[in-house]
Design an enzyme around this catalytic site. Structure first.
Site, PDB file in Angstrom:
ATOM      1  N   ASP A  17      -3.722  -0.513   1.506  1.00 17.70           N
ATOM      2  CA  ASP A  17      -3.873  -1.554   2.525  1.00 17.70           C
ATOM      3  C   ASP A  17      -3.521  -2.918   1.931  1.00 17.70           C
ATOM      4  O   ASP A  17      -3.855  -3.202   0.777  1.00 17.70           O
ATOM      5  CB  ASP A  17      -5.312  -1.603   3.056  1.00 17.70           C
ATOM      6  CG  ASP A  17      -5.377  -2.413   4.336  1.00 17.70           C
ATOM      7  OD1 ASP A  17      -5.040  -1.869   5.401  1.00 17.70           O
ATOM      8  OD2 ASP A  17      -5.734  -3.606   4.271  1.00 17.70           O
TER       9      ASP A  17
HETATM   10  C1  LIG Z   1       3.326  -9.540   2.929  1.00 21.34           C
HETATM   11  C2  LIG Z   1       4.082  -8.302   3.306  1.00 21.34           C
HETATM   12  C3  LIG Z   1       3.487  -7.262   3.988  1.00 21.34           C
HETATM   13  N1  LIG Z   1       4.188  -6.149   4.329  1.00 21.34           N
HETATM   14  C4  LIG Z   1       3.573  -5.017   5.045  1.00 21.34           C
HETATM   15  C5  LIG Z   1       3.000  -3.918   4.148  1.00 21.34           C
HETATM   16  C6  LIG Z   1       2.123  -3.152   5.108  1.00 21.34           C
HETATM   17  O1  LIG Z   1       2.908  -2.117   5.706  1.00 21.34           O
HETATM   18  C7  LIG Z   1       1.746  -4.197   6.158  1.00 21.34           C
HETATM   19  C8  LIG Z   1       0.273  -4.456   6.162  1.00 21.34           C
HETATM   20  O2  LIG Z   1      -0.379  -3.531   6.974  1.00 21.34           O
HETATM   21  P1  LIG Z   1      -1.315  -2.360   6.467  1.00 21.34           P
HETATM   22  O3  LIG Z   1      -2.451  -2.272   7.447  1.00 21.34           O
HETATM   23  O4  LIG Z   1      -1.643  -2.536   5.022  1.00 21.34           O
HETATM   24  O5  LIG Z   1      -0.415  -1.054   6.572  1.00 21.34           O
HETATM   25  P2  LIG Z   1       0.355  -0.413   7.802  1.00 21.34           P
HETATM   26  O6  LIG Z   1      -0.474  -0.494   9.051  1.00 21.34           O
HETATM   27  O7  LIG Z   1       1.741  -0.986   7.860  1.00 21.34           O
HETATM   28  O8  LIG Z   1       0.506   1.111   7.358  1.00 21.34           O
HETATM   29  P3  LIG Z   1      -0.647   2.217   7.077  1.00 21.34           P
HETATM   30  O9  LIG Z   1      -1.996   1.616   7.390  1.00 21.34           O
HETATM   31  O10 LIG Z   1      -0.328   3.390   7.967  1.00 21.34           O
HETATM   32  O11 LIG Z   1      -0.475   2.560   5.614  1.00 21.34           O
HETATM   33  O12 LIG Z   1       2.450  -5.394   5.834  1.00 21.34           O
HETATM   34  C9  LIG Z   1       5.527  -6.041   3.999  1.00 21.34           C
HETATM   35  O13 LIG Z   1       6.184  -5.033   4.316  1.00 21.34           O
HETATM   36  N2  LIG Z   1       6.129  -7.052   3.302  1.00 21.34           N
HETATM   37  C10 LIG Z   1       5.478  -8.189   2.942  1.00 21.34           C
HETATM   38  O14 LIG Z   1       6.093  -9.081   2.309  1.00 21.34           O
END
Ligand SMILES: Cc1cn([C@H]2C[C@H](O)[C@@H](COP(=O)(O)OP(=O)(O)OP(=O)(O)O)O2)c(=O)[nH]c1=O
Length: 190
Positions: free
Chosen positions: A69
């Site tokens: 997360d």
């Molecule tokens: C800051 C940042 C975040 N993110 C993304 C990563 C995570 O996928 C998302 C944060 O949400 P999360 O709730 O961590 O994850 P998710 O809902 O995408 O997937 P799952 O819970 O099924 O594992 O933000 C990027 O892709 N690039 C970035 O630079």
């Protein structure tokens, strides 16, 4: 033969794990992601990562399961995914010209135990014009990402400097995850 499962719907996490040439399955978790406000960012991301891995692990007791997360933290405020255009705009204005921290928590469930850890990477944004923020929001990229941006995509033009593991920002601190997987007893070909 050991089985590995990524408990995530995130295409980024899938790609990061694929980079390691590992064979794994994907099983997105439906864990509740609501949190009380009393947790620190580090505790919050580890708790949510853990809910994801344990939900999937309960259905696959013989497997190794990775949950993760990510949140963005600016001046003590946790920023998750923006719910609409105005929230994305206020997040990007807040991050413009400033340094924030990205926390990613990881939980590894093995057939015997659970391990959790977090990594933190500091990211500094360039000062952004309204036109840049507007163009970025119109791209649609902010909406499924913590803090309203993706460092790995179009959002790369926002970033001036980072300190820490780049992959923590994208959503999975890969090198630490490999080391913790080995410690948990998962046999890797390297
Ligand atoms: C800051 C940042 C975040 N993110 C993304 C990563 C995570 O996928 C998302 C944060 O949400 P999360 O709730 O961590 O994850 P998710 O809902 O995408 O997937 P799952 O819970 O099924 O594992 O933000 C990027 O892709 N690039 C970035 O630079």
């Amino acid at each position: 033969m050991q089985n590995l499962i990524l408990a995530s719907a995130s295409p980024r996490r899938k790609e990061l794990l694929q980079n390691l040439h590992l064979t794994f399955d994907i099983s997105a978790s439906d864990a509740d992601e609501s949190l009380g406000s009393f947790l620190s960012p580090a505790e919050a991301v580890m708790e949510l990562a853990s809910r994801k891995s344990l939900t999937v692990g309960a259905k696959h007791p013989d497997s190794f399961v990775i949950g993760s997360d990510t949140v963005v933290v600016h001046e003590g405020t946790i920023l998750g995914k923006p719910k609409g255009v105005s929230e994305a705009e206020s997040m990007l204005k807040r991050l413009s010209g400033n340094t924030h921290s990205v926390y990613t928590g990881v939980s590894i469930v093995s057939p015997e135990a659970e391990t959790r850890f977090f990594e933190k990477t500091d990211v500094t944004f360039w000062g952004l014009s309204d036109a840049e923020i507007d163009a970025y929001i119109k791209s649609g990229e902010p909406f499924d990402k913590a803090g309203g941006y993706g460092i790995q995509g179009f959002g790369s033009f926002l970033v001036k400097e980072i300190s820490g593991d780049y992959y923590t920002v994208v959503g999975l601190p890969v090198a630490r995850t490999v080391r913790e997987l080995k410690r948990a007893g998962f046999i890797l070909p390297f």
